[in-house]
Design a protein around this motif. Structure first.
Motif, PDB file in Angstrom:
ATOM      1  N   TRP A  20       0.831  -1.198   0.000  1.00 48.89           N
ATOM      2  CA  TRP A  20       0.000   0.000   0.000  1.00 48.89           C
ATOM      3  C   TRP A  20       0.868   1.251   0.000  1.00 48.89           C
ATOM      4  N   LEU A  21       1.907   1.241   0.818  1.00 53.30           N
ATOM      5  CA  LEU A  21       2.806   2.389   0.901  1.00 53.30           C
ATOM      6  C   LEU A  21       3.543   2.611  -0.422  1.00 53.30           C
ATOM      7  N   ALA A  22       3.962   1.528  -1.059  1.00 51.63           N
ATOM      8  CA  ALA A  22       4.651   1.650  -2.345  1.00 51.63           C
ATOM      9  C   ALA A  22       3.718   2.243  -3.400  1.00 51.63           C
ATOM     10  N   ARG A  23       2.460   1.779  -3.449  1.00 50.21           N
ATOM     11  CA  ARG A  23       1.496   2.329  -4.410  1.00 50.21           C
ATOM     12  C   ARG A  23       1.233   3.804  -4.124  1.00 50.21           C
ATOM     13  N   ARG A  24       1.126   4.142  -2.863  1.00 49.22           N
ATOM     14  CA  ARG A  24       0.876   5.536  -2.474  1.00 49.22           C
ATOM     15  C   ARG A  24       2.044   6.423  -2.880  1.00 49.22           C
ATOM     16  N   ARG A  25       3.250   5.971  -2.653  1.00 48.95           N
ATOM     17  CA  ARG A  25       4.434   6.747  -3.043  1.00 48.95           C
ATOM     18  C   ARG A  25       4.513   6.905  -4.554  1.00 48.95           C
ATOM     19  N   ALA A  26       4.225   5.829  -5.272  1.00 49.02           N
ATOM     20  CA  ALA A  26       4.250   5.893  -6.738  1.00 49.02           C
ATOM     21  C   ALA A  26       3.193   6.868  -7.249  1.00 49.02           C
ATOM     22  N   ARG A  27       2.007   6.838  -6.650  1.00 50.46           N
ATOM     23  CA  ARG A  27       0.945   7.766  -7.061  1.00 50.46           C
ATOM     24  C   ARG A  27       1.342   9.207  -6.759  1.00 50.46           C
ATOM     25  N   LYS A  28       1.937   9.429  -5.602  1.00 43.52           N
ATOM     26  CA  LYS A  28       2.375  10.779  -5.243  1.00 43.52           C
ATOM     27  C   LYS A  28       3.433  11.284  -6.221  1.00 43.52           C
ATOM     28  N   ALA A  29       4.367  10.423  -6.599  1.00 45.57           N
ATOM     29  CA  ALA A  29       5.396  10.814  -7.566  1.00 45.57           C
ATOM     30  C   ALA A  29       4.773  11.097  -8.929  1.00 45.57           C
ATOM     31  N   ALA A  30       3.821  10.271  -9.341  1.00 49.56           N
ATOM     32  CA  ALA A  30       3.153  10.471 -10.632  1.00 49.56           C
ATOM     33  C   ALA A  30       2.368  11.774 -10.642  1.00 49.56           C
ATOM     34  N   VAL A  31       1.698  12.069  -9.546  1.00 45.15           N
ATOM     35  CA  VAL A  31       0.940  13.326  -9.455  1.00 45.15           C
ATOM     36  C   VAL A  31       1.888  14.516  -9.523  1.00 45.15           C
ATOM     37  N   GLY A  32       2.993  14.440  -8.827  1.00 45.49           N
ATOM     38  CA  GLY A  32       3.962  15.532  -8.852  1.00 45.49           C
ATOM     39  C   GLY A  32       4.512  15.776 -10.244  1.00 45.49           C
ATOM     40  N   GLN A  33       4.825  14.708 -10.942  1.00 47.78           N
ATOM     41  CA  GLN A  33       5.358  14.848 -12.294  1.00 47.78           C
ATOM     42  C   GLN A  33       4.281  15.364 -13.252  1.00 47.78           C
ATOM     43  N   ALA A  34       3.069  14.813 -13.147  1.00 46.23           N
ATOM     44  CA  ALA A  34       1.971  15.256 -14.025  1.00 46.23           C
ATOM     45  C   ALA A  34       1.635  16.721 -13.765  1.00 46.23           C
ATOM     46  N   TYR A  35       1.625  17.111 -12.504  1.00 47.33           N
ATOM     47  CA  TYR A  35       1.309  18.494 -12.144  1.00 47.33           C
ATOM     48  C   TYR A  35       2.372  19.454 -12.679  1.00 47.33           C
ATOM     49  N   GLY A  36       3.626  19.074 -12.574  1.00 45.06           N
ATOM     50  CA  GLY A  36       4.703  19.929 -13.076  1.00 45.06           C
ATOM     51  C   GLY A  36       4.585  20.162 -14.577  1.00 45.06           C
ATOM     52  N   GLY A  37       4.322  19.105 -15.321  1.00 43.77           N
ATOM     53  CA  GLY A  37       4.155  19.239 -16.764  1.00 43.77           C
ATOM     54  C   GLY A  37       2.917  20.033 -17.128  1.00 43.77           C
ATOM     55  N   LEU A  38       1.846  19.780 -16.415  1.00 43.77           N
ATOM     56  CA  LEU A  38       0.587  20.498 -16.629  1.00 43.77           C
ATOM     57  C   LEU A  38       0.785  21.998 -16.419  1.00 43.77           C
TER      58      LEU A  38
ATOM     59  N   ALA B 218      -6.462  10.409 -10.680  1.00 42.31           N
ATOM     60  CA  ALA B 218      -7.204  11.579 -11.160  1.00 42.31           C
ATOM     61  C   ALA B 218      -7.632  12.457  -9.990  1.00 42.31           C
ATOM     62  N   ALA B 219      -8.124  11.848  -8.923  1.00 34.44           N
ATOM     63  CA  ALA B 219      -8.552  12.615  -7.749  1.00 34.44           C
ATOM     64  C   ALA B 219      -7.362  13.312  -7.090  1.00 34.44           C
ATOM     65  N   ALA B 220      -6.232  12.628  -7.018  1.00 37.34           N
ATOM     66  CA  ALA B 220      -5.044  13.220  -6.397  1.00 37.34           C
ATOM     67  C   ALA B 220      -4.507  14.378  -7.240  1.00 37.34           C
ATOM     68  N   LEU B 221      -4.545  14.233  -8.564  1.00 36.47           N
ATOM     69  CA  LEU B 221      -4.093  15.324  -9.428  1.00 36.47           C
ATOM     70  C   LEU B 221      -5.013  16.533  -9.289  1.00 36.47           C
ATOM     71  N   ASN B 222      -6.298  16.297  -9.249  1.00 38.15           N
ATOM     72  CA  ASN B 222      -7.244  17.397  -9.076  1.00 38.15           C
ATOM     73  C   ASN B 222      -7.022  18.101  -7.734  1.00 38.15           C
ATOM     74  N   ALA B 223      -6.801  17.331  -6.691  1.00 40.78           N
ATOM     75  CA  ALA B 223      -6.526  17.915  -5.371  1.00 40.78           C
ATOM     76  C   ALA B 223      -5.247  18.745  -5.405  1.00 40.78           C
TER      77      ALA B 223
ATOM     78  N   GLY C  71       2.472   9.525 -14.717  1.00 46.15           N
ATOM     79  CA  GLY C  71       2.523  10.980 -14.570  1.00 46.15           C
ATOM     80  C   GLY C  71       3.273  11.669 -15.686  1.00 46.15           C
ATOM     81  N   LYS C  72       3.276  11.060 -16.867  1.00 45.19           N
ATOM     82  CA  LYS C  72       4.041  11.610 -17.979  1.00 45.19           C
ATOM     83  C   LYS C  72       3.172  11.930 -19.198  1.00 45.19           C
ATOM     84  N   PRO C  73       2.074  12.665 -18.988  1.00 47.67           N
ATOM     85  CA  PRO C  73       1.328  13.087 -20.177  1.00 47.67           C
ATOM     86  C   PRO C  73       2.233  13.959 -21.050  1.00 47.67           C
ATOM     87  N   ALA C  74       2.161  13.759 -22.348  1.00 49.45           N
ATOM     88  CA  ALA C  74       3.005  14.514 -23.283  1.00 49.45           C
ATOM     89  C   ALA C  74       2.334  15.841 -23.615  1.00 49.45           C
ATOM     90  N   TRP C  75       2.736  16.872 -22.915  1.00 48.51           N
ATOM     91  CA  TRP C  75       2.209  18.212 -23.168  1.00 48.51           C
ATOM     92  C   TRP C  75       2.996  18.814 -24.330  1.00 48.51           C
TER      93      TRP C  75
END
Length: 189
Positions: free
Chosen positions: A15-33, A82-87, A178-182
């Motif tokens: 659970w912790l590994a999935r949470r960390r991976a999601r947090k990293a993906a959100v951070g990367q997606a947010y930065g690109g966005l 999606a919910a984490a990125l929106n938050a 977390g790597k959408p191609a903007w």
């Protein structure tokens, strides 16, 4: 008893590994966005107002594209992403108000108003992109919500449609990482 503790620990680690991976993906997606949304192209061309509200609307447009694409991927993990990125986007709006020096007593009211506009515009853009005549529908959404002036939505509409199509073609694994191609406006035909 030891086996049961191991299972709980194993679950917790997973659970912790999935949470960390999601947090990293959100951070990367947010930065690109944010990089794409705040690129100067549309502000310099005068298509979008170079104001706090105009920039917030561009962030919302890009967030709507990303969240729409993430939600197209089956599974509970994509919904959580999606919910984490929106938050994270809403937290960014809060931080932007604080950087402007808005008083603490009025931040909650301003963020709530901006969040309502964010949700409304995001849903309208998503519906417009799913419309059979998505170009006309998106122009109406952009003009009605004041993202662009009447008659100036064509370039932004073309950009958003092209970007949505390119995101759709991108592999699910890249989106979930977390790597959408903007792409910049200059990169869109």
């Amino acid at each position: 008893m030891a086996t049961q503790e191991y299972m709980v620990t194993g679950f917790s680690i997973s659970w912790l590994a999935r949470r960390r991976a999601r947090k990293a993906a959100v951070g990367q997606a947010y930065g690109g966005l944010m990089k794409a949304a705040l690129a100067p192209d549309f502000y310099l061309a005068g298509d979008v107002a170079d104001t706090f509200e105009g920039r917030a609307q561009m962030v919302t447009l890009h967030a709507a594209l990303a969240i729409r694409r993430i939600n197209a991927i089956a599974g509970a993990g994509s919904a959580k992403l999606a919910a984490a990125l929106n938050a994270r986007v809403l937290d960014g709006f809060d931080a932007a108000y604080r950087e402007q020096g808005v008083g603490d007593s009025s931040i909650a009211r301003k963020v709530r108003k901006l969040a309502e506009a964010h949700y409304g515009l995001g849903k309208a853009v998503t519906r417009a992109l799913d419309d059979p005549d998505r170009e006309s529908a998106l122009i109406v959404v952009l003009e009605r919500n004041g993202v662009t002036e009447k008659g100036q939505a064509t370039e932004l509409t073309g950009y958003l449609i092209c970007l949505a199509d390119r995101l759709k073609e991108q592999p699910d694994s890249e989106i979930l990482a977390g790597k959408p191609a903007w792409h910049a406006l200059s990169e869109i035909p």
